[in-house]
Design an enzyme around this catalytic site. Structure first.
Site, PDB file in Angstrom:
ATOM      1  N   HIS A  10     -19.673  13.418 -12.047  1.00 23.95           N
ATOM      2  CA  HIS A  10     -20.274  12.964 -13.216  1.00 23.95           C
ATOM      3  C   HIS A  10     -21.357  14.013 -13.676  1.00 23.95           C
ATOM      4  CE1 HIS A  10     -18.005   9.406 -12.603  1.00 23.95           C
ATOM      5  NE2 HIS A  10     -18.632   9.189 -11.704  1.00 23.95           N
ATOM      6  N   CYS A  42     -17.767   2.726 -10.333  1.00 27.04           N
ATOM      7  CA  CYS A  42     -18.232   1.104 -10.713  1.00 27.04           C
ATOM      8  C   CYS A  42     -16.908   0.306 -11.050  1.00 27.04           C
ATOM      9  CB  CYS A  42     -18.776   1.428 -12.218  1.00 27.04           C
ATOM     10  SG  CYS A  42     -17.900   2.230 -13.508  1.00 27.04           S
ATOM     11  N   THR A 110     -24.453  18.118  -5.951  1.00 28.29           N
ATOM     12  CA  THR A 110     -23.551  17.859  -5.053  1.00 28.29           C
ATOM     13  C   THR A 110     -23.852  16.089  -4.613  1.00 28.29           C
ATOM     14  OG1 THR A 110     -25.459  18.416  -3.704  1.00 28.29           O
ATOM     15  CG2 THR A 110     -23.768  19.965  -3.889  1.00 28.29           C
ATOM     16  N   TYR A 187     -34.188  -4.590  -7.807  1.00 30.88           N
ATOM     17  CA  TYR A 187     -34.138  -4.733  -9.276  1.00 30.88           C
ATOM     18  C   TYR A 187     -34.854  -5.925 -10.000  1.00 30.88           C
ATOM     19  CZ  TYR A 187     -30.288  -1.853  -7.309  1.00 30.88           C
ATOM     20  OH  TYR A 187     -29.435  -1.045  -6.724  1.00 30.88           O
ATOM     21  N   GLY A 243     -26.758   2.020   0.655  1.00 30.56           N
ATOM     22  CA  GLY A 243     -27.426   2.883  -0.182  1.00 30.56           C
ATOM     23  C   GLY A 243     -26.933   4.266   0.155  1.00 30.56           C
TER      24      GLY A 243
HETATM   25  C1  LIG Z   1     -19.152   1.702  -5.643  1.00 29.24           C
HETATM   26  C2  LIG Z   1     -20.046   2.378  -6.719  1.00 29.24           C
HETATM   27  C3  LIG Z   1     -20.145   1.907  -7.985  1.00 29.24           C
HETATM   28  C4  LIG Z   1     -21.044   2.401  -8.822  1.00 29.24           C
HETATM   29  N1  LIG Z   1     -21.396   1.933  -9.972  1.00 29.24           N
HETATM   30  C5  LIG Z   1     -22.229   2.454 -10.947  1.00 29.24           C
HETATM   31  C6  LIG Z   1     -22.387   1.901 -12.244  1.00 29.24           C
HETATM   32  O1  LIG Z   1     -21.950   0.894 -12.521  1.00 29.24           O
HETATM   33  N2  LIG Z   1     -23.175   2.491 -13.228  1.00 29.24           N
HETATM   34  C7  LIG Z   1     -23.995   3.701 -12.753  1.00 29.24           C
HETATM   35  O2  LIG Z   1     -24.647   4.239 -13.583  1.00 29.24           O
HETATM   36  N3  LIG Z   1     -23.586   4.027 -11.402  1.00 29.24           N
HETATM   37  C8  LIG Z   1     -22.991   3.540 -10.568  1.00 29.24           C
HETATM   38  N4  LIG Z   1     -22.650   4.374  -9.377  1.00 29.24           N
HETATM   39  C9  LIG Z   1     -23.517   5.621  -9.071  1.00 29.24           C
HETATM   40  C10 LIG Z   1     -22.886   6.815  -9.552  1.00 29.24           C
HETATM   41  O3  LIG Z   1     -21.445   6.832  -9.039  1.00 29.24           O
HETATM   42  C11 LIG Z   1     -23.415   7.862  -8.858  1.00 29.24           C
HETATM   43  O4  LIG Z   1     -24.813   7.923  -9.535  1.00 29.24           O
HETATM   44  C12 LIG Z   1     -22.902   9.005  -9.509  1.00 29.24           C
HETATM   45  O5  LIG Z   1     -21.466   9.328  -9.068  1.00 29.24           O
HETATM   46  C13 LIG Z   1     -23.763  10.337  -9.225  1.00 29.24           C
HETATM   47  O6  LIG Z   1     -22.848  11.563  -9.892  1.00 29.24           O
HETATM   48  P1  LIG Z   1     -23.198  12.891  -9.308  1.00 29.24           P
HETATM   49  O7  LIG Z   1     -22.227  13.855  -9.942  1.00 29.24           O
HETATM   50  O8  LIG Z   1     -24.540  13.137  -9.078  1.00 29.24           O
HETATM   51  O9  LIG Z   1     -22.641  12.771  -7.714  1.00 29.24           O
HETATM   52  P2  LIG Z   1     -21.564  12.473  -6.989  1.00 29.24           P
HETATM   53  O10 LIG Z   1     -20.568  11.478  -7.528  1.00 29.24           O
HETATM   54  O11 LIG Z   1     -21.967  12.148  -5.607  1.00 29.24           O
HETATM   55  O12 LIG Z   1     -20.532  13.887  -6.959  1.00 29.24           O
HETATM   56  C14 LIG Z   1     -20.821  14.863  -6.256  1.00 29.24           C
HETATM   57  C15 LIG Z   1     -19.700  15.778  -5.939  1.00 29.24           C
HETATM   58  O13 LIG Z   1     -20.272  16.941  -5.322  1.00 29.24           O
HETATM   59  C16 LIG Z   1     -19.257  17.399  -4.399  1.00 29.24           C
HETATM   60  N5  LIG Z   1     -19.747  18.171  -3.149  1.00 29.24           N
HETATM   61  C17 LIG Z   1     -20.684  17.629  -2.617  1.00 29.24           C
HETATM   62  N6  LIG Z   1     -20.943  18.693  -1.853  1.00 29.24           N
HETATM   63  C18 LIG Z   1     -20.130  19.737  -1.877  1.00 29.24           C
HETATM   64  C19 LIG Z   1     -19.803  21.094  -1.294  1.00 29.24           C
HETATM   65  N7  LIG Z   1     -20.744  21.616  -0.453  1.00 29.24           N
HETATM   66  N8  LIG Z   1     -19.237  21.694  -1.631  1.00 29.24           N
HETATM   67  C20 LIG Z   1     -18.268  21.472  -2.803  1.00 29.24           C
HETATM   68  N9  LIG Z   1     -18.438  20.068  -3.571  1.00 29.24           N
HETATM   69  C21 LIG Z   1     -19.449  19.395  -2.941  1.00 29.24           C
HETATM   70  C22 LIG Z   1     -18.741  16.052  -4.091  1.00 29.24           C
HETATM   71  O14 LIG Z   1     -17.149  16.357  -3.544  1.00 29.24           O
HETATM   72  C23 LIG Z   1     -18.378  15.387  -5.117  1.00 29.24           C
HETATM   73  O15 LIG Z   1     -17.577  15.304  -6.181  1.00 29.24           O
HETATM   74  C24 LIG Z   1     -21.497   3.633  -8.545  1.00 29.24           C
HETATM   75  C25 LIG Z   1     -21.414   4.367  -7.303  1.00 29.24           C
HETATM   76  C26 LIG Z   1     -20.603   3.613  -6.340  1.00 29.24           C
HETATM   77  C27 LIG Z   1     -20.376   4.390  -4.964  1.00 29.24           C
END
Ligand SMILES: Cc1cc2nc3c(=O)[nH]c(=O)nc-3n(C[C@H](O)[C@H](O)[C@H](O)COP(=O)(O)OP(=O)(O)OC[C@H]3O[C@@H](n4cnc5c(N)ncnc54)[C@H](O)[C@@H]3O)c2cc1C
Length: 443
Positions: A10, A42, A110, A187, A243
């Protein structure tokens, strides 16, 4: 100008789209170790609980969409290390081949990693996590087995509560554990969580709150029971939802970190290295309620931080306006939304706060369709600044919380809300609106 984005979920997607859509001179390279991108976690509980038909629509973009915009994107490719001094990213593909990528600007996106408690028995089969699409698939496969009758969920935050509901919807015997005395303790205040806890219990979920899990037990390499402080309970499947910790592996020896290990960033998402930005779950956010840097892992924050980083890299100065951690949950038809700080969270953070509570019917009593609404507004005693709000109902009251989010962001006092122009129409609310009535009830 060449920007390399590590992590294409995201946050990384939002940064890439911002650069590609607005700054045509930008060369964008995206690298991710996963096989897919843009999975909406989600939706996992909705899919596992069969409230939606399939998981296919839980992805909102793909590799081809970025290639069409001119980005270079490598999936199933891990960044193994970064030479920050020489601006080089070392990568390894799934087939073992390695390559290097140079950058002018680097974006670390990441994300976060699920906390994995190292309890006795943690290597047993049937102990799952819920982060990646693949883990959701695994949980779904376990749930589909007839010999999986008892499901133990550890962690009663929003992910744990949602998957407990999903398991119940699949006909399982469900136990939900948390060391906190209630569900959703981060929360909401106890007067709100009490209603959710009753809702969970009324739907047959056995809640074990204030009870720490100490070990997993197994037979033939597969989990069969969970041991907690007050007893040992059958468990054919364990789902850990305790968490997340920020994934700081690549930059922790080079960049300044927050107390929990997240990359410290400024309001433009810049880390302590001027050529490196950090966004999403691996970075800190600015909390307007606390007036301080904090850590809140949400997709909403990830997307906004990606947009901010993208514009600043592209050449348009854009400062983050900070966040409130607005969130919502809907379990067996009971909806709760909150923003900012609960009384408990504010007190833990050292704020001296008061609160106002109100409960009433959503609509005038003469309306056939009606339901009770509960609201709490939390404000600082001295400044009277609103720092939090919680609302709950079987009605969809979710949109009201956004007004409180803006109020916190703008430093609005509780007194300003008392005579705020809030419309009245019987279809939606009462002439004496519950927000007005709650604010009028403030000290
Ligand atoms: C079950 C669940 C339900 C959720 N529901 C909600 C919700 O309803 N509303 C909401 O706002 N949030 C929700 N969240 C939280 C939300 O999913 C996270 O906050 C969001 O995914 C964060 O996005 P991000 O891109 O920062 O990180 P991530 O989604 O963690 O993505 C990080 C990416 O980095 C890649 N990566 C990591 N290290 C490396 C590396 N060394 N080399 C190459 N690639 C790498 C990974 O493969 C991954 O694709 C939920 C999370 C979960 C698990």
């Amino acid at each position: 100008m060449k920007t390399v984005i590590v992590g294409a979920n995201h946050a990384g997607i939002a940064a890439a789209n911002t650069l590609l859509d607005n700054y045509k001179d930008q060369q964008v390279v995206m690298i991710d170790s996963n096989t897919n991108l843009s999975y909406l976690g989600c939706g996992t509980a909705l899919w596992v609980g069969r409230q939606i038909d399939s998981y296919e629509n839980l992805f909102y973009t793909n590799k081809e969409a970025f290639e069409a915009k001119g980005a270079r994107i490598s999936l199933e490719t891990s960044v193994t290390s970064i030479d920050f001094a020489n601006h080089v990213v070392h990568c390894q593909k799934a087939d073992g081949t390695c390559f290097d990528e140079t950058y002018d600007k680097l974006v670390l996106a990441t994300g976060s990693l699920p906390i994995s408690p190292k309890l006795p028995g943690c290597d047993l089969e049937g102990i799952s996590f819920l982060k990646l699409f693949q883990q959701g698939q695994e949980v779904d496969r376990w749930m589909s087995r007839d010999d999986v009758r008892s499901v133990a969920v550890i962690g009663a935050g929003y992910i744990g509560v949602e998957i407990a509901e999903a398991a119940k919807r699949r006909g399982k015997e469900v136990r939900l554990f948390d060391i906190a005395p209630t569900s959703l303790a981060s929360y909401y205040d106890p007067s709100f969580t009490a209603v959710m806890d009753k809702n969970l219990a009324d739907h047959g979920i056995e809640c074990h709150f204030g009870e720490r899990v100490v070990a997993y037990h197994g037979e033939n390499g597969r989990v069969s029971a969970i041991e907690a402080e007050k007893g040992t309970y059958p468990a054919d499947l364990v789902i850990n939802a305790i968490g997340f910790i920020p994934n700081n592996e690549l930059g922790r020896d080079h960049l300044e970190l927050f107390s929990n290990g997240a990359y410290h960033v400024d309001r433009r998402q810049r880390t302590s290295d001027p050529d490196v930005y950090a966004i999403g779950d691996c970075a800190t956010v600015w909390s307007n309620a606390l007036n301080a840097e904090t850590y809140i892992a949400l997709a909403t924050n990830a997307v906004r931080s990606g947009i901010v980083a993208g514009h600043n890299i592209g050449g348009t100065r854009l400062d983050s306006i900070g966040v409130q951690g607005s969130n919502g949950i809907s379990i067996f038809g009971y909806n709760m939304v909150s923003t900012g700080l609960s009384v408990a969270a504010a007190t833990r953070a050292g704020l001296d706060v008061c609160h106002a509570d109100y409960e009433d019917l959503q609509r005038p009593g003469f309306m056939r369709e009606n339901a009770s609404v509960k609201i709490r507004i939390v404000y600082e005693r001295e400044s009277r600044r609103v720092v939090g709000a919680q609302m709950a109902s079987t009605e969809d009251i979710s949109m009201g919380i956004h007004m409180f989010s803006l109020a916190i962001e703008e430093g609005v006092t509780i007194d300003k809300l008392k005579l705020l122009d809030i419309f009245f129409l019987p279809h939606f609310n009462q002439p004496y609106n519950y927000i007005t009535m709650c604010a009028l009830g403030a000290e």
